[in-house]
Scaffold this motif. Sequence first.
Motif, PDB file in Angstrom:
ATOM      1  N   SER A  78       0.834  -1.199   0.000  1.00 16.12           N
ATOM      2  CA  SER A  78       0.000   0.000   0.000  1.00 16.12           C
ATOM      3  C   SER A  78       0.868   1.248   0.000  1.00 16.12           C
ATOM      4  CB  SER A  78      -0.909   0.010   1.231  1.00 16.12           C
ATOM      5  OG  SER A  78      -0.144   0.179   2.419  1.00 16.12           O
ATOM      6  N   SER A  79       0.300   2.341  -0.494  1.00 10.72           N
ATOM      7  CA  SER A  79       1.040   3.602  -0.519  1.00 10.72           C
ATOM      8  C   SER A  79       1.328   4.093   0.896  1.00 10.72           C
ATOM      9  CB  SER A  79       0.253   4.654  -1.305  1.00 10.72           C
ATOM     10  OG  SER A  79      -1.072   4.761  -0.827  1.00 10.72           O
ATOM     11  N   GLU A  80       0.401   3.837   1.830  1.00 14.05           N
ATOM     12  CA  GLU A  80       0.620   4.276   3.211  1.00 14.05           C
ATOM     13  C   GLU A  80       1.805   3.556   3.846  1.00 14.05           C
ATOM     14  OE1 GLU A  80      -3.401   5.223   1.933  1.00 14.05           O
ATOM     15  OE2 GLU A  80      -2.275   3.328   1.971  1.00 14.05           O
ATOM     16  N   SER A  81       1.913   2.245   3.604  1.00 15.00           N
ATOM     17  CA  SER A  81       3.023   1.499   4.205  1.00 15.00           C
ATOM     18  C   SER A  81       4.358   1.910   3.592  1.00 15.00           C
ATOM     19  CB  SER A  81       2.799  -0.005   4.037  1.00 15.00           C
ATOM     20  OG  SER A  81       2.786  -0.380   2.671  1.00 15.00           O
ATOM     21  N   VAL A  82       4.394   2.105   2.277  1.00 11.27           N
ATOM     22  CA  VAL A  82       5.644   2.514   1.630  1.00 11.27           C
ATOM     23  C   VAL A  82       6.050   3.912   2.095  1.00 11.27           C
ATOM     24  CG1 VAL A  82       6.707   3.095  -0.579  1.00 11.27           C
ATOM     25  CG2 VAL A  82       5.324   1.034  -0.372  1.00 11.27           C
ATOM     26  N   ALA A  83       5.080   4.819   2.218  1.00 10.05           N
ATOM     27  CA  ALA A  83       5.391   6.173   2.679  1.00 10.05           C
ATOM     28  C   ALA A  83       5.958   6.143   4.095  1.00 10.05           C
ATOM     29  CB  ALA A  83       4.139   7.045   2.620  1.00 10.05           C
ATOM     30  N   ALA A  84       5.368   5.316   4.954  1.00 11.27           N
ATOM     31  CA  ALA A  84       5.858   5.227   6.327  1.00 11.27           C
ATOM     32  C   ALA A  84       7.264   4.640   6.382  1.00 11.27           C
ATOM     33  CB  ALA A  84       4.899   4.377   7.160  1.00 11.27           C
ATOM     34  N   ILE A  85       7.547   3.663   5.528  1.00 12.12           N
ATOM     35  CA  ILE A  85       8.877   3.052   5.504  1.00 12.12           C
ATOM     36  C   ILE A  85       9.911   4.031   4.962  1.00 12.12           C
ATOM     37  CG2 ILE A  85      10.262   1.263   4.381  1.00 12.12           C
ATOM     38  CD1 ILE A  85       7.756  -0.545   4.540  1.00 12.12           C
ATOM     39  N   LEU A  86       9.563   4.748   3.893  1.00 11.15           N
ATOM     40  CA  LEU A  86      10.527   5.655   3.267  1.00 11.15           C
ATOM     41  C   LEU A  86      10.847   6.863   4.138  1.00 11.15           C
ATOM     42  CD1 LEU A  86       9.329   5.696  -0.462  1.00 11.15           C
ATOM     43  CD2 LEU A  86      11.354   4.574   0.477  1.00 11.15           C
ATOM     44  N   ALA A  87       9.892   7.305   4.934  1.00 10.02           N
ATOM     45  CA  ALA A  87      10.094   8.545   5.685  1.00 10.02           C
ATOM     46  C   ALA A  87      10.237   8.348   7.185  1.00 10.02           C
ATOM     47  CB  ALA A  87       8.937   9.509   5.415  1.00 10.02           C
ATOM     48  N   GLY A  88       9.898   7.156   7.702  1.00 12.87           N
ATOM     49  CA  GLY A  88       9.894   7.028   9.157  1.00 12.87           C
ATOM     50  C   GLY A  88      10.439   5.734   9.701  1.00 12.87           C
ATOM     51  N   SER A  89      11.227   4.994   8.907  1.00  6.31           N
ATOM     52  CA  SER A  89      11.762   3.724   9.398  1.00  6.31           C
ATOM     53  C   SER A  89      13.279   3.735   9.332  1.00  6.31           C
ATOM     54  CB  SER A  89      11.221   2.556   8.563  1.00  6.31           C
ATOM     55  OG  SER A  89      11.881   2.484   7.312  1.00  6.31           O
ATOM     56  N   PRO A  95       7.935   1.829  12.373  1.00  8.63           N
ATOM     57  CA  PRO A  95       6.531   1.564  12.008  1.00  8.63           C
ATOM     58  C   PRO A  95       6.307   0.080  11.694  1.00  8.63           C
ATOM     59  CG  PRO A  95       7.671   2.528  10.142  1.00  8.63           C
ATOM     60  CD  PRO A  95       8.668   2.503  11.279  1.00  8.63           C
ATOM     61  N   GLU A  96       6.178  -0.720  12.740  1.00  7.99           N
ATOM     62  CA  GLU A  96       6.011  -2.162  12.532  1.00  7.99           C
ATOM     63  C   GLU A  96       4.762  -2.478  11.716  1.00  7.99           C
ATOM     64  OE1 GLU A  96       8.157  -4.366  13.157  1.00  7.99           O
ATOM     65  OE2 GLU A  96       9.567  -3.181  14.350  1.00  7.99           O
ATOM     66  N   TRP A  97       3.708  -1.676  11.876  1.00 13.53           N
ATOM     67  CA  TRP A  97       2.488  -1.910  11.102  1.00 13.53           C
ATOM     68  C   TRP A  97       2.759  -1.781   9.604  1.00 13.53           C
ATOM     69  CZ3 TRP A  97       0.793   1.685   7.664  1.00 13.53           C
ATOM     70  CH2 TRP A  97       1.303   2.990   7.796  1.00 13.53           C
ATOM     71  N   ALA A  98       3.653  -0.823   9.253  1.00 12.23           N
ATOM     72  CA  ALA A  98       3.967  -0.618   7.841  1.00 12.23           C
ATOM     73  C   ALA A  98       4.734  -1.808   7.283  1.00 12.23           C
ATOM     74  CB  ALA A  98       4.771   0.669   7.664  1.00 12.23           C
ATOM     75  N   ALA A 128       4.521  -4.844   8.372  1.00  8.08           N
ATOM     76  CA  ALA A 128       3.576  -5.961   8.263  1.00  8.08           C
ATOM     77  C   ALA A 128       2.734  -5.839   6.991  1.00  8.08           C
ATOM     78  CB  ALA A 128       2.681  -6.007   9.499  1.00  8.08           C
ATOM     79  N   GLU A 129       2.261  -4.622   6.699  1.00 12.93           N
ATOM     80  CA  GLU A 129       1.487  -4.411   5.473  1.00 12.93           C
ATOM     81  C   GLU A 129       2.350  -4.621   4.240  1.00 12.93           C
ATOM     82  OE1 GLU A 129      -0.765  -0.920   4.951  1.00 12.93           O
ATOM     83  OE2 GLU A 129      -1.944  -1.146   6.791  1.00 12.93           O
ATOM     84  N   TRP A 130       3.596  -4.140   4.309  1.00 13.71           N
ATOM     85  CA  TRP A 130       4.497  -4.312   3.169  1.00 13.71           C
ATOM     86  C   TRP A 130       4.734  -5.791   2.886  1.00 13.71           C
ATOM     87  CZ3 TRP A 130       9.293  -6.693   2.934  1.00 13.71           C
ATOM     88  CH2 TRP A 130       9.988  -6.533   1.732  1.00 13.71           C
ATOM     89  N   LEU A 131       4.979  -6.557   3.948  1.00 14.27           N
ATOM     90  CA  LEU A 131       5.246  -7.983   3.777  1.00 14.27           C
ATOM     91  C   LEU A 131       4.031  -8.694   3.186  1.00 14.27           C
ATOM     92  CD1 LEU A 131       7.386 -10.162   4.253  1.00 14.27           C
ATOM     93  CD2 LEU A 131       6.369 -10.565   6.496  1.00 14.27           C
ATOM     94  N   ALA A 132       2.840  -8.300   3.628  1.00 12.50           N
ATOM     95  CA  ALA A 132       1.625  -8.941   3.125  1.00 12.50           C
ATOM     96  C   ALA A 132       1.376  -8.618   1.655  1.00 12.50           C
ATOM     97  CB  ALA A 132       0.425  -8.493   3.961  1.00 12.50           C
ATOM     98  N   GLY A 133       1.861  -7.469   1.189  1.00 12.35           N
ATOM     99  CA  GLY A 133       1.603  -7.066  -0.194  1.00 12.35           C
ATOM    100  C   GLY A 133       2.768  -7.251  -1.129  1.00 12.35           C
ATOM    101  N   THR A 134       3.773  -8.038  -0.713  1.00 16.03           N
ATOM    102  CA  THR A 134       4.992  -8.123  -1.500  1.00 16.03           C
ATOM    103  C   THR A 134       5.199  -9.487  -2.140  1.00 16.03           C
ATOM    104  OG1 THR A 134       6.008  -6.420  -0.138  1.00 16.03           O
ATOM    105  CG2 THR A 134       7.504  -7.726  -1.401  1.00 16.03           C
ATOM    106  N   ALA A 135       4.211 -10.366  -2.108  1.00 16.46           N
ATOM    107  CA  ALA A 135       4.330 -11.617  -2.861  1.00 16.46           C
ATOM    108  C   ALA A 135       4.351 -11.277  -4.342  1.00 16.46           C
ATOM    109  CB  ALA A 135       3.157 -12.539  -2.547  1.00 16.46           C
ATOM    110  N   PRO A 136       5.362 -11.749  -5.079  1.00 21.14           N
ATOM    111  CA  PRO A 136       5.454 -11.376  -6.500  1.00 21.14           C
ATOM    112  C   PRO A 136       4.262 -11.873  -7.287  1.00 21.14           C
ATOM    113  CG  PRO A 136       6.974 -13.156  -5.990  1.00 21.14           C
ATOM    114  CD  PRO A 136       6.415 -12.685  -4.684  1.00 21.14           C
ATOM    115  N   GLY A 137       3.731 -11.017  -8.123  1.00 24.49           N
ATOM    116  CA  GLY A 137       2.570 -11.364  -8.934  1.00 24.49           C
ATOM    117  C   GLY A 137       2.882 -11.284 -10.414  1.00 24.49           C
TER     118      GLY A 137
END
Length: 401
Positions: A190-201, A238-241, A243-252
């Motif tokens: 999600s855009s929210e998880s990526v934004a949190a990782i890029l700016a706050g992790s 941001p552990e929540w970010a 977790a969301e990143w990991l859930a959305g990162t299975a290659p498709g």
Amino acid sequence: MVRRSGSFRSGSPLPGARTSGQRRFEAAFLAAAYRTMAGMRRRGCALRPTSVVTRVRLDSPSLALQVHEVALDHVLADVLPVVVGGRLRGVPGLRVHPGRDHLDLRSPDGELRLLGVTRERWRQAVAAGLPIGLAMSDTLDPLESELSPALPVDLMSGVLRRLPLWRGAAWLDGIVVDDAVELYWRGGPSSESVAAILAGSSCGIPSSTAVPYSFRNAVRGVALHAASPHAMTTSAEPEWAWAEWLAGTAPGPAVDERAVRPTRIRADVPDLWEQHEMRAALALRDISAVYLLLLHHGVPPARIAALTGQQEKDVDRVLAGGKVESYDTLTDIAKGLGVPLGYMGLAHDEQVESDVPCGCAELDERTKRDRFLAHAALVTIGSTVTNWGCRAPSCRSARPV
């Protein structure tokens, strides 16, 4: 996870480029990688564009990347400097130094290593027609010494070093708007998880802010801006970010989209749509700048008028700085010139599939379940196969995005 793989531990920041020159070099390489990924989408390549760079290694003296074998020739074609139509394309000053099991790319600004590229593989790329005149030269072309467009190099270097964050997306694209970097992708985290990782992790880009955006059809985005180090505040990981990143990162699978495919290829119009200046003009719908770039590359106003359906006086008005704001006119211009509609924000629609009869009603539940599990297994290993299940547009059963 990026921050917990290789030699990086939780809480350890990712190392950045050590010099301003290295950051400029990495920013130029990222801009070329964007062109490669966009070109793959336009050609409908089966390989997901986010799989172009399969590995980023930061624990070596210089940044090292593993490029997918299928995409290697395309990456080199966009990275190596070449003069076309009196303009320089590629990374200015880049020179190639083949090694036994790697390819070093060096310039006066910095260097980068492509892992796994043997001398034999380099010879194959050259034999396939790769332009190496400047890349193997000992002197700089005068065009390579000219000042390059100003780019937010700190942000772009940071994005290049964090490309694995988008490995679960179907595609990734980026444009530079003034001093900001806007990233867009489809599916994946999600855009929210990526934004949190890029700016706050701990894996974030230092002294940056990230604003998330969401669009329809699972298109996501983040706008990156530089921020004063004194204005930055320290926050918990941001552990929540993650977790969301990991859930959305299975290659498709790769996604075939009408928005990024030209409606028709114009043989008499130069293929300029991946150039930095053109992409910026298209993103801003600055038709005056688009026409001026076409004019510079030898397309006369009369031909522009014939392709776009405008009168020559209207084309002259636009060339003089007039604006085009009508959606219908913008769409006609894009279609007439062969510009992918998505480059101007005019469409994000899927490729319309031909009508085929639906046979799902005749399948038993076990067959449907077996189909789904087979597809899930392919997705898990990164397969780009998309022809599973029913292909009928009228079918109401679950289908892949």
